[in-house]
Scaffold this motif. Sequence first.
Motif, PDB file in Angstrom:
ATOM      1  N   ARG A 265       1.642   1.672 -11.232  1.00  0.00           N
ATOM      2  CA  ARG A 265       0.837   2.627 -12.001  1.00  0.00           C
ATOM      3  C   ARG A 265      -0.010   3.475 -11.052  1.00  0.00           C
ATOM      4  O   ARG A 265      -0.123   4.692 -11.209  1.00  0.00           O
ATOM      5  N   TYR A 266      -0.590   2.812 -10.051  1.00  0.00           N
ATOM      6  CA  TYR A 266      -1.396   3.523  -9.054  1.00  0.00           C
ATOM      7  C   TYR A 266      -0.543   4.539  -8.292  1.00  0.00           C
ATOM      8  O   TYR A 266      -0.953   5.687  -8.091  1.00  0.00           O
ATOM      9  N   VAL A 267       0.651   4.111  -7.874  1.00  0.00           N
ATOM     10  CA  VAL A 267       1.539   5.000  -7.116  1.00  0.00           C
ATOM     11  C   VAL A 267       1.925   6.210  -7.951  1.00  0.00           C
ATOM     12  O   VAL A 267       1.933   7.349  -7.470  1.00  0.00           O
ATOM     13  N   LEU A 268       2.220   5.993  -9.220  1.00  0.00           N
ATOM     14  CA  LEU A 268       2.611   7.095 -10.100  1.00  0.00           C
ATOM     15  C   LEU A 268       1.440   8.043 -10.371  1.00  0.00           C
ATOM     16  O   LEU A 268       1.613   9.265 -10.418  1.00  0.00           O
ATOM     17  N   GLN A 269       0.246   7.498 -10.526  1.00  0.00           N
ATOM     18  CA  GLN A 269      -0.925   8.330 -10.829  1.00  0.00           C
ATOM     19  C   GLN A 269      -1.341   9.193  -9.641  1.00  0.00           C
ATOM     20  O   GLN A 269      -1.845  10.297  -9.819  1.00  0.00           O
ATOM     21  N   HIS A 270      -1.128   8.711  -8.433  1.00  0.00           N
ATOM     22  CA  HIS A 270      -1.651   9.389  -7.246  1.00  0.00           C
ATOM     23  C   HIS A 270      -0.568   9.827  -6.269  1.00  0.00           C
ATOM     24  O   HIS A 270      -0.877  10.130  -5.112  1.00  0.00           O
ATOM     25  N   LYS A 271       0.685   9.872  -6.710  1.00  0.00           N
ATOM     26  CA  LYS A 271       1.767  10.153  -5.772  1.00  0.00           C
ATOM     27  C   LYS A 271       1.690  11.553  -5.163  1.00  0.00           C
ATOM     28  O   LYS A 271       2.228  11.792  -4.083  1.00  0.00           O
ATOM     29  N   GLU A 272       1.002  12.493  -5.829  1.00  0.00           N
ATOM     30  CA  GLU A 272       0.871  13.844  -5.292  1.00  0.00           C
ATOM     31  C   GLU A 272      -0.379  14.010  -4.433  1.00  0.00           C
ATOM     32  O   GLU A 272      -0.598  15.067  -3.857  1.00  0.00           O
ATOM     33  N   ASN A 273      -1.194  12.991  -4.363  1.00  0.00           N
ATOM     34  CA  ASN A 273      -2.447  13.086  -3.604  1.00  0.00           C
ATOM     35  C   ASN A 273      -2.270  12.587  -2.174  1.00  0.00           C
ATOM     36  O   ASN A 273      -1.531  11.640  -1.927  1.00  0.00           O
ATOM     37  N   GLU A 274      -2.970  13.231  -1.260  1.00  0.00           N
ATOM     38  CA  GLU A 274      -3.031  12.729   0.110  1.00  0.00           C
ATOM     39  C   GLU A 274      -4.248  11.826   0.278  1.00  0.00           C
ATOM     40  O   GLU A 274      -4.168  10.772   0.892  1.00  0.00           O
ATOM     41  N   VAL A 275      -5.374  12.270  -0.270  1.00  0.00           N
ATOM     42  CA  VAL A 275      -6.631  11.555  -0.097  1.00  0.00           C
ATOM     43  C   VAL A 275      -7.106  11.060  -1.451  1.00  0.00           C
ATOM     44  O   VAL A 275      -7.096  11.793  -2.435  1.00  0.00           O
ATOM     45  N   VAL A 276      -7.517   9.802  -1.486  1.00  0.00           N
ATOM     46  CA  VAL A 276      -8.078   9.218  -2.698  1.00  0.00           C
ATOM     47  C   VAL A 276      -9.418   8.576  -2.362  1.00  0.00           C
ATOM     48  O   VAL A 276      -9.746   8.347  -1.196  1.00  0.00           O
ATOM     49  N   ASN A 277     -10.189   8.298  -3.395  1.00  0.00           N
ATOM     50  CA  ASN A 277     -11.450   7.598  -3.216  1.00  0.00           C
ATOM     51  C   ASN A 277     -11.184   6.181  -2.706  1.00  0.00           C
ATOM     52  O   ASN A 277     -10.259   5.522  -3.154  1.00  0.00           O
ATOM     53  N   LEU A 278     -12.000   5.732  -1.725  1.00  0.00           N
ATOM     54  CA  LEU A 278     -11.778   4.403  -1.146  1.00  0.00           C
ATOM     55  C   LEU A 278     -11.860   3.311  -2.212  1.00  0.00           C
ATOM     56  O   LEU A 278     -11.088   2.345  -2.173  1.00  0.00           O
ATOM     57  N   GLU A 279     -12.770   3.451  -3.161  1.00  0.00           N
ATOM     58  CA  GLU A 279     -12.883   2.441  -4.214  1.00  0.00           C
ATOM     59  C   GLU A 279     -11.594   2.340  -5.012  1.00  0.00           C
ATOM     60  O   GLU A 279     -11.151   1.251  -5.384  1.00  0.00           O
ATOM     61  N   THR A 280     -10.965   3.505  -5.266  1.00  0.00           N
ATOM     62  CA  THR A 280      -9.694   3.525  -5.989  1.00  0.00           C
ATOM     63  C   THR A 280      -8.597   2.858  -5.164  1.00  0.00           C
ATOM     64  O   THR A 280      -7.783   2.084  -5.689  1.00  0.00           O
ATOM     65  N   GLU A 281      -8.578   3.152  -3.869  1.00  0.00           N
ATOM     66  CA  GLU A 281      -7.587   2.531  -2.979  1.00  0.00           C
ATOM     67  C   GLU A 281      -7.786   1.016  -2.908  1.00  0.00           C
ATOM     68  O   GLU A 281      -6.811   0.252  -2.856  1.00  0.00           O
ATOM     69  N   LEU A 282      -9.040   0.584  -2.932  1.00  0.00           N
ATOM     70  CA  LEU A 282      -9.336  -0.855  -2.866  1.00  0.00           C
ATOM     71  C   LEU A 282      -8.851  -1.586  -4.118  1.00  0.00           C
ATOM     72  O   LEU A 282      -8.363  -2.717  -4.039  1.00  0.00           O
ATOM     73  N   GLU A 283      -8.980  -0.930  -5.265  1.00  0.00           N
ATOM     74  CA  GLU A 283      -8.476  -1.547  -6.511  1.00  0.00           C
ATOM     75  C   GLU A 283      -6.971  -1.784  -6.407  1.00  0.00           C
ATOM     76  O   GLU A 283      -6.457  -2.829  -6.803  1.00  0.00           O
ATOM     77  N   PHE A 284      -6.284  -0.787  -5.843  1.00  0.00           N
ATOM     78  CA  PHE A 284      -4.838  -0.914  -5.649  1.00  0.00           C
ATOM     79  C   PHE A 284      -4.518  -2.029  -4.659  1.00  0.00           C
ATOM     80  O   PHE A 284      -3.633  -2.863  -4.893  1.00  0.00           O
ATOM     81  N   ILE A 285      -5.245  -2.045  -3.530  1.00  0.00           N
ATOM     82  CA  ILE A 285      -4.900  -2.989  -2.465  1.00  0.00           C
ATOM     83  C   ILE A 285      -5.214  -4.421  -2.864  1.00  0.00           C
ATOM     84  O   ILE A 285      -4.576  -5.365  -2.370  1.00  0.00           O
ATOM     85  N   HIS A 286      -6.168  -4.623  -3.755  1.00  0.00           N
ATOM     86  CA  HIS A 286      -6.433  -5.987  -4.241  1.00  0.00           C
ATOM     87  C   HIS A 286      -5.214  -6.533  -4.985  1.00  0.00           C
ATOM     88  O   HIS A 286      -4.863  -7.717  -4.835  1.00  0.00           O
ATOM     89  N   HIS A 287      -4.574  -5.674  -5.765  1.00  0.00           N
ATOM     90  CA  HIS A 287      -3.359  -6.097  -6.475  1.00  0.00           C
ATOM     91  C   HIS A 287      -2.223  -6.343  -5.478  1.00  0.00           C
ATOM     92  O   HIS A 287      -1.461  -7.307  -5.621  1.00  0.00           O
ATOM     93  N   TYR A 288      -2.138  -5.483  -4.482  1.00  0.00           N
ATOM     94  CA  TYR A 288      -1.092  -5.654  -3.469  1.00  0.00           C
ATOM     95  C   TYR A 288      -1.296  -6.968  -2.713  1.00  0.00           C
ATOM     96  O   TYR A 288      -0.337  -7.724  -2.478  1.00  0.00           O
ATOM     97  N   CYS A 289      -2.555  -7.259  -2.337  1.00  0.00           N
ATOM     98  CA  CYS A 289      -2.852  -8.502  -1.625  1.00  0.00           C
ATOM     99  C   CYS A 289      -2.609  -9.721  -2.511  1.00  0.00           C
ATOM    100  O   CYS A 289      -2.178 -10.779  -2.029  1.00  0.00           O
ATOM    101  N   ALA A 290      -2.871  -9.568  -3.810  1.00  0.00           N
ATOM    102  CA  ALA A 290      -2.625 -10.676  -4.736  1.00  0.00           C
ATOM    103  C   ALA A 290      -1.138 -11.035  -4.744  1.00  0.00           C
ATOM    104  O   ALA A 290      -0.769 -12.221  -4.782  1.00  0.00           O
TER     105      ALA A 290
END
Length: 336
Positions: free
Chosen positions: A200-225
């Motif tokens: 869902r994160y990849v689809l929502q932000h696939k056109e973006n180069e830069v995202v908010n770090l907090e948003t990236e952290l939410e994604f990476i927590h799921h990836y680390c899980a």
Amino acid sequence: MSLVSNKYFHRIFITLFVVVVAWVTRHIMSPDTPLVGHIFSSVMLILLVQVAWGIYSWQQRLLNKYLPFSHKLYLRIAVQIGLGIVVIMIIYYPFFIALRHFQPFPFTSVTKAIMLLSLVVLSIAINMTFISAHFIERWKEGIRRTGELEKEKLRMQYHHLKNQVDPHFLFNTLTSLDSLVKSDPDLASRFINHLSRIYRYVLQHKENEVVNLETELEFIHHYCALQQIRFDRAFQVEFRISDAAKEKGIVMITLQMLIDNAIKHNEVHEQHPLHIRIYDKDDFLYVENNKQARELVQHSSKQGLKQLVQLYSFLTGKPVELQESPGIFQVKLPLL
């Protein structure tokens, strides 16, 4: 220094230079010239240069419209310089009448010849200033366009890289999921939940180069899980991120790429866990892991990290720093 301030600098410099040279010349040719005569002549000369500069500026715009440099370069330069000489001779006439009336020093034939020659040189100097400024601006524009093209090329490479990451990641996760479905359905359900949030994160932000770090952290927590389900206690991640840093920006999937890189190049074993620390300090984000190199490393072109470094170089003046010691590999990322 901007182009506008450069023009003013050149205008003031040429005016002062001409005034000083004229003052010295008058003093040599007519030592008895009174101070008031020097002052009056200097004022007239300053006015002459300003009027000529204004007309030449208008002339430059007119010629750019009807006889641009790109059309016939040498003809354009010749026409601009020739017109400039004619113009300065015309506008000099009322100044000459005023000087002759005031008579600060005698006007001999030699004096008149020197004045005419000086006017020609002055006209050429001013017009060459305009011509050189034009080519300098085109040169700067060319550099800007080259930089933009290089940046756009890098963006395309980076987006292509992101698209390549997804199938590779999907293959690994589906392999793990297949075994979980049979052995632990509840854990498999949690696994699927994390996986859906990642995509869902990849689809929502696939056109973006830069995202908010907090948003990236939410994604990476799921990836680390997902990785922790896959490797259990062999994979450990520690986050220490300040609230101020969370408001900053980061290039999308940077953390995923760096964590994936650490897994790819290091042993992940329960007796020797791979420990990754992610923390911020002084507007930089640090991602570091203990080194326990694999004997057989998966094939890696290292293009992802290289392109990430290059992309950051376009986005900020602060470089990405890679530091490697016998026991630690560290990446220092500027927060955007």
